[in-house]
Design a protein around this motif. Sequence first.
Motif, PDB file in Angstrom:
ATOM      1  N   TYR A  46      -1.308   9.135   6.440  1.00 49.70           N
ATOM      2  CA  TYR A  46      -1.905   7.811   6.681  1.00 49.70           C
ATOM      3  C   TYR A  46      -2.080   7.575   8.177  1.00 49.70           C
ATOM      4  O   TYR A  46      -3.123   7.101   8.642  1.00 49.70           O
ATOM      5  CB  TYR A  46      -1.003   6.748   6.054  1.00 49.70           C
ATOM      6  CG  TYR A  46      -1.236   5.337   6.530  1.00 49.70           C
ATOM      7  CD1 TYR A  46      -2.271   4.568   6.018  1.00 49.70           C
ATOM      8  CD2 TYR A  46      -0.405   4.769   7.511  1.00 49.70           C
ATOM      9  CE1 TYR A  46      -2.471   3.260   6.461  1.00 49.70           C
ATOM     10  CE2 TYR A  46      -0.604   3.472   7.950  1.00 49.70           C
ATOM     11  CZ  TYR A  46      -1.640   2.730   7.427  1.00 49.70           C
ATOM     12  OH  TYR A  46      -1.839   1.450   7.879  1.00 49.70           O
ATOM     13  N   HIS A  47      -1.067   7.929   8.958  1.00 45.68           N
ATOM     14  CA  HIS A  47      -1.127   7.751  10.413  1.00 45.68           C
ATOM     15  C   HIS A  47      -2.207   8.640  11.017  1.00 45.68           C
ATOM     16  O   HIS A  47      -2.943   8.241  11.927  1.00 45.68           O
ATOM     17  CB  HIS A  47       0.234   8.078  11.025  1.00 45.68           C
ATOM     18  CG  HIS A  47       0.348   7.761  12.482  1.00 45.68           C
ATOM     19  ND1 HIS A  47       0.023   8.669  13.468  1.00 45.68           N
ATOM     20  CD2 HIS A  47       0.755   6.639  13.134  1.00 45.68           C
ATOM     21  CE1 HIS A  47       0.228   8.132  14.652  1.00 45.68           C
ATOM     22  NE2 HIS A  47       0.679   6.894  14.475  1.00 45.68           N
ATOM     23  N   VAL A  89       3.550   0.655   5.599  1.00 47.89           N
ATOM     24  CA  VAL A  89       3.187   1.731   4.673  1.00 47.89           C
ATOM     25  C   VAL A  89       4.331   2.739   4.582  1.00 47.89           C
ATOM     26  O   VAL A  89       4.722   3.167   3.493  1.00 47.89           O
ATOM     27  CB  VAL A  89       1.886   2.415   5.131  1.00 47.89           C
ATOM     28  CG1 VAL A  89       1.618   3.668   4.293  1.00 47.89           C
ATOM     29  CG2 VAL A  89       0.707   1.451   5.031  1.00 47.89           C
ATOM     30  N   HIS A 143       0.833  -1.200   0.000  1.00 45.53           N
ATOM     31  CA  HIS A 143       0.000   0.000   0.000  1.00 45.53           C
ATOM     32  C   HIS A 143       0.873   1.257   0.000  1.00 45.53           C
ATOM     33  O   HIS A 143       0.596   2.229  -0.717  1.00 45.53           O
ATOM     34  CB  HIS A 143      -0.911  -0.003   1.225  1.00 45.53           C
ATOM     35  CG  HIS A 143      -1.785   1.219   1.330  1.00 45.53           C
ATOM     36  ND1 HIS A 143      -2.767   1.505   0.415  1.00 45.53           N
ATOM     37  CD2 HIS A 143      -1.801   2.240   2.246  1.00 45.53           C
ATOM     38  CE1 HIS A 143      -3.363   2.635   0.741  1.00 45.53           C
ATOM     39  NE2 HIS A 143      -2.795   3.104   1.847  1.00 45.53           N
ATOM     40  N   ILE A 167       0.870   4.407  -2.775  1.00 44.39           N
ATOM     41  CA  ILE A 167       0.563   5.811  -2.488  1.00 44.39           C
ATOM     42  C   ILE A 167       1.755   6.724  -2.748  1.00 44.39           C
ATOM     43  O   ILE A 167       1.628   7.956  -2.699  1.00 44.39           O
ATOM     44  CB  ILE A 167       0.062   6.002  -1.037  1.00 44.39           C
ATOM     45  CG1 ILE A 167       1.174   5.681  -0.018  1.00 44.39           C
ATOM     46  CG2 ILE A 167      -1.171   5.179  -0.777  1.00 44.39           C
ATOM     47  CD1 ILE A 167       0.772   5.995   1.419  1.00 44.39           C
ATOM     48  N   ASN A 211      -4.923   9.494   9.692  1.00 42.40           N
ATOM     49  CA  ASN A 211      -6.241   8.935   9.384  1.00 42.40           C
ATOM     50  C   ASN A 211      -6.526   7.651  10.152  1.00 42.40           C
ATOM     51  O   ASN A 211      -7.532   6.983   9.886  1.00 42.40           O
ATOM     52  CB  ASN A 211      -6.349   8.670   7.887  1.00 42.40           C
ATOM     53  CG  ASN A 211      -6.407   9.949   7.081  1.00 42.40           C
ATOM     54  OD1 ASN A 211      -6.875  10.982   7.564  1.00 42.40           O
ATOM     55  ND2 ASN A 211      -5.932   9.909   5.841  1.00 42.40           N
ATOM     56  N   GLY A 235      -4.296   4.966  10.468  1.00 48.12           N
ATOM     57  CA  GLY A 235      -3.489   3.816  10.063  1.00 48.12           C
ATOM     58  C   GLY A 235      -2.304   3.621  10.993  1.00 48.12           C
ATOM     59  O   GLY A 235      -1.710   4.589  11.465  1.00 48.12           O
TER      60      GLY A 235
END
Length: 232
Positions: free
Chosen positions: A128-129, A138, A15, A19, A131, A133
């Motif tokens: 990402y973190h 990642v 992933h 991204i 949000n 995750g």
Amino acid sequence: MSAPLPSFSAAGFRHGARIALPAFPGFIMFALAFGAAAAQKGLSLGQAMGLSAFVYAGASQMVGLEIWQQAWSPATILTIVTVTAVVNARMILLGATLQPWLKHEPIPRTALNLFLLTEAGWLLGTRYHGNGGRDVGVLLGTAVVLYGVWLLATLAGYFAGALVPEPRRFGLDLVMPIFFSVMLVPLWKGARPALPWLVAGIVSLAVHALVPGYLFIIAGALAGVAAGMLIE
């Protein structure tokens, strides 16, 4: 409720690699420019690739090219180490923000993540973190892919630069100043936040005119920091 602990998975790594795609154009153009500039400066392919592989910091690599000497002395080595350390000091803050995410990771994997840390990878990973995750794969997946792109583009840029014997004849010596100027445009947030940049630029130009060497980089950076603190 307590936040979930970070984990690491191959799915997260894949992933992260996906991204990273939006960051490719910037990485490719910057690495191409460095590779071409390194060839025109007279560096060997091994030296150019070594800088991209082990320094892996575009701005510092460009500054390093300006200081590069064919015959090294302790003074020139100290100069290049000091200047690149100042330019890369921002990485201390970026690394510190990742501490809550990486503190449960094995030390070797954490060291790899921090070695491969870039602004683009940090931005994608922290978004990402933010949000929710927590898969560290990642962060590493993004970093590894961007590192590979950087090396390949440096290689291509080196051979492209070696084919142009007189870069000034085609205006290629203006590529980096124009590139850096364009990079500043999206960062504009109004006149007030730009004042420290203005102070740093003026002090750098003044010191550059009055003092030989590369003290102007350190002087400009310190002046910009002081101006920012006073404004706030």
